[in-house]
Enzyme design. Structure first.
Site, PDB file in Angstrom:
ATOM      1  N   LYS A  67       4.228   1.506  -3.307  1.00 51.87           N
ATOM      2  CA  LYS A  67       3.895   0.730  -4.508  1.00 51.87           C
ATOM      3  C   LYS A  67       4.937   0.873  -5.625  1.00 51.87           C
ATOM      4  CE  LYS A  67      -1.114   0.586  -3.895  1.00 51.87           C
ATOM      5  NZ  LYS A  67      -2.415   0.670  -4.549  1.00 51.87           N
TER       6      LYS A  67
ATOM      7  N   ASP B 244      -5.160  -3.629  -8.971  1.00 55.87           N
ATOM      8  CA  ASP B 244      -6.166  -2.592  -8.670  1.00 55.87           C
ATOM      9  C   ASP B 244      -7.170  -2.443  -9.823  1.00 55.87           C
ATOM     10  OD1 ASP B 244      -5.240  -1.951  -6.133  1.00 55.87           O
ATOM     11  OD2 ASP B 244      -3.799  -0.494  -6.886  1.00 55.87           O
TER      12      ASP B 244
ATOM     13  N   THR C 216       0.839  -1.184   0.000  1.00 57.46           N
ATOM     14  CA  THR C 216       0.000   0.000   0.000  1.00 57.46           C
ATOM     15  C   THR C 216       0.884   1.247   0.000  1.00 57.46           C
ATOM     16  OG1 THR C 216      -1.927   1.044   1.024  1.00 57.46           O
ATOM     17  CG2 THR C 216      -0.325   0.064   2.532  1.00 57.46           C
TER      18      THR C 216
ATOM     19  N   ALA D 279      -4.825   5.537  -8.284  1.00 58.03           N
ATOM     20  CA  ALA D 279      -6.134   4.910  -8.516  1.00 58.03           C
ATOM     21  C   ALA D 279      -6.645   5.250  -9.913  1.00 58.03           C
ATOM     22  CB  ALA D 279      -7.122   5.371  -7.453  1.00 58.03           C
TER      23      ALA D 279
HETATM   24  P1  ATR Z   1      -4.170   7.765  -5.158  1.00 60.72           P
HETATM   25  O1  ATR Z   1      -2.813   7.200  -5.478  1.00 60.72           O
HETATM   26  O2  ATR Z   1      -4.908   7.019  -4.095  1.00 60.72           O
HETATM   27  O3  ATR Z   1      -4.999   7.959  -6.392  1.00 60.72           O
HETATM   28  P2  ATR Z   1      -3.094  10.460  -4.930  1.00 60.72           P
HETATM   29  O4  ATR Z   1      -1.964  10.116  -5.824  1.00 60.72           O
HETATM   30  O5  ATR Z   1      -2.793  11.204  -3.685  1.00 60.72           O
HETATM   31  O6  ATR Z   1      -3.912   9.183  -4.470  1.00 60.72           O
HETATM   32  O7  ATR Z   1      -4.172  11.250  -5.798  1.00 60.72           O
HETATM   33  C1  ATR Z   1      -5.164  11.955  -5.203  1.00 60.72           C
HETATM   34  C2  ATR Z   1      -6.008  12.643  -6.277  1.00 60.72           C
HETATM   35  O8  ATR Z   1      -6.968  13.460  -5.619  1.00 60.72           O
HETATM   36  C3  ATR Z   1      -5.209  13.549  -7.195  1.00 60.72           C
HETATM   37  O9  ATR Z   1      -5.763  13.530  -8.487  1.00 60.72           O
HETATM   38  C4  ATR Z   1      -5.415  14.914  -6.541  1.00 60.72           C
HETATM   39  O10 ATR Z   1      -5.299  16.022  -7.419  1.00 60.72           O
HETATM   40  P3  ATR Z   1      -3.832  16.693  -7.694  1.00 60.72           P
HETATM   41  O11 ATR Z   1      -3.142  15.781  -8.637  1.00 60.72           O
HETATM   42  O12 ATR Z   1      -4.142  18.008  -8.263  1.00 60.72           O
HETATM   43  O13 ATR Z   1      -3.161  16.768  -6.342  1.00 60.72           O
HETATM   44  C5  ATR Z   1      -6.832  14.801  -6.090  1.00 60.72           C
HETATM   45  N1  ATR Z   1      -7.129  15.757  -5.010  1.00 60.72           N
HETATM   46  C6  ATR Z   1      -6.782  15.655  -3.717  1.00 60.72           C
HETATM   47  N2  ATR Z   1      -7.213  16.727  -3.019  1.00 60.72           N
HETATM   48  C7  ATR Z   1      -7.829  17.538  -3.916  1.00 60.72           C
HETATM   49  C8  ATR Z   1      -8.495  18.805  -3.843  1.00 60.72           C
HETATM   50  N3  ATR Z   1      -8.601  19.466  -2.670  1.00 60.72           N
HETATM   51  N4  ATR Z   1      -9.032  19.318  -4.964  1.00 60.72           N
HETATM   52  C9  ATR Z   1      -8.942  18.676  -6.148  1.00 60.72           C
HETATM   53  N5  ATR Z   1      -8.321  17.486  -6.297  1.00 60.72           N
HETATM   54  C10 ATR Z   1      -7.780  16.912  -5.203  1.00 60.72           C
END
Ligand code: ATR
Length: 283
Positions: free
Chosen positions: A70, A107, A66, A137
């Protein structure tokens, strides 16, 4: 004769709140597998490379990975499946008969298994999808949608460069989009997927106007805490079919269990109820 214990584990940092032990523990018990167990192993980022490179010494037959490990785990593998190579990230590893470390990313299979089970026929049209977010994701979801022959996948992200990077990697059926285009994009969407952390317990809400979205579109959320996110509530209220994200977690575990323990388990109602109860207890 003394049997050797086959141990697998969730590895990452932190791992305390992972539901994977509950899921794999349920299947081990259900199938009467007594010579195996599934634990938690905290692997802080500073130790991660050493840990995965020397995985043979861990005493585990395999592991789930996790965040935030990864990518480093993928770089430590001797062999990767297609999905892991494309995504540059693994969530499942195991040692083969020759002691080589193999890695897979399941995934995307979790995403597909969830929709196949709870929304049969969801991909018959395989038209246009709108994916919110551009993290790990989102990559898995885009990989899955292209595998199911979606003709167009819009990747909408606050940071446009991250969406562009994914679109460049995945080719012409994927298009990076900025958030202000969302209204227009929803008009032609057959599927809307949230992969951002917005709407998750403790995170900011996902503010979205669904009015341009056709009522025939399917809406799903990778967020599963809360189980029914505001996005899903809003979509269901206007008549869209919805699928929550818990199944993505449950189904990604199926191929991992099969690889380590030699038996393909099922995501049944009892497992779902068990995890739902555990989510409820921790909120
Ligand atoms: P994961 O690997 O679980 O997908 P991550 O890499 O942290 O997690 O991705 C989180 C996603 O949520 C990203 O697309 C992020 O947008 P950014 O690439 O601009 O950071 C999005 N996200 C998180 N908080 C956000 C917010 N307040 N507004 C818009 N998008 C958000």
């Amino acid at each position: 004769m003394r049997q050797t214990l086959r141990r697998a584990a969730i590895t990452g940092h932190p791992v305390t709140h992972s539901r994977s032990p509950l899921v794999h523990g349920y299947w081990l018990k259900k199938h009467g597998i007594k010579d195996a167990e599934y634990d938690r192993v905290d692997v802080p980022p500073m130790n991660a490379e050493t840990y995965y490179r020397n995985f043979r010494e861990s005493g585990l037959v395999g592991a789930n990975i996790t965040v935030p490990n990864k990518e480093v785990a993928a770089r430590s593998c001797d062999r990767l499946d297609d999905a892991a190579r494309t995504m540059g990230a693994v969530n499942t590893i195991w040692l083969d008969g020759s002691g080589r470390l193999c890695g897979a990313n399941t995934d995307w299979l979790g995403f597909l298994g969830n929709l196949d089970q709870l929304a049969p026929g969801w991909d018959e049209k395989a038209g246009t999808a709108v994916v919110l977010g551009a993290g790990g994701a989102a990559r898995a979801v885009v990989f899955a949608l292209l595998a199911r022959k979606f003709t167009r996948v819009h990747i909408v992200n606050r940071t446009l460069e991250k969406a562009t990077k994914i679109a460049d990697e995945f080719g012409s059926r994927t298009i990076a989009q900025s958030w202000d285009k969302l209204g227009t994009l929803l008009e032609e969407a057959d599927l809307l997927v949230n992969t951002t952390s917005l709407g998750m317990t403790g995170k900011p809400p996902l503010e979205i106007d669904l009015s341009p979205l056709p009522v025939s579109a399917l809406v799903t959320d990778a967020v599963y805490a809360p189980l029914e996110t505001d996005l899903l509530k809003q979509a269901a209220a206007r008549g869209n079919r919805t699928v929550d994200g818990l199944g993505m977690l449950l189904h990604q575990a199926v191929p991992a269990f099969e690889t380590w323990f030699g038996l393909r388990p099922e995501v049944d109602d009892e497992l779902r109820a068990l995890v739902v109860a555990d989510l409820g207890a921790s909120q």
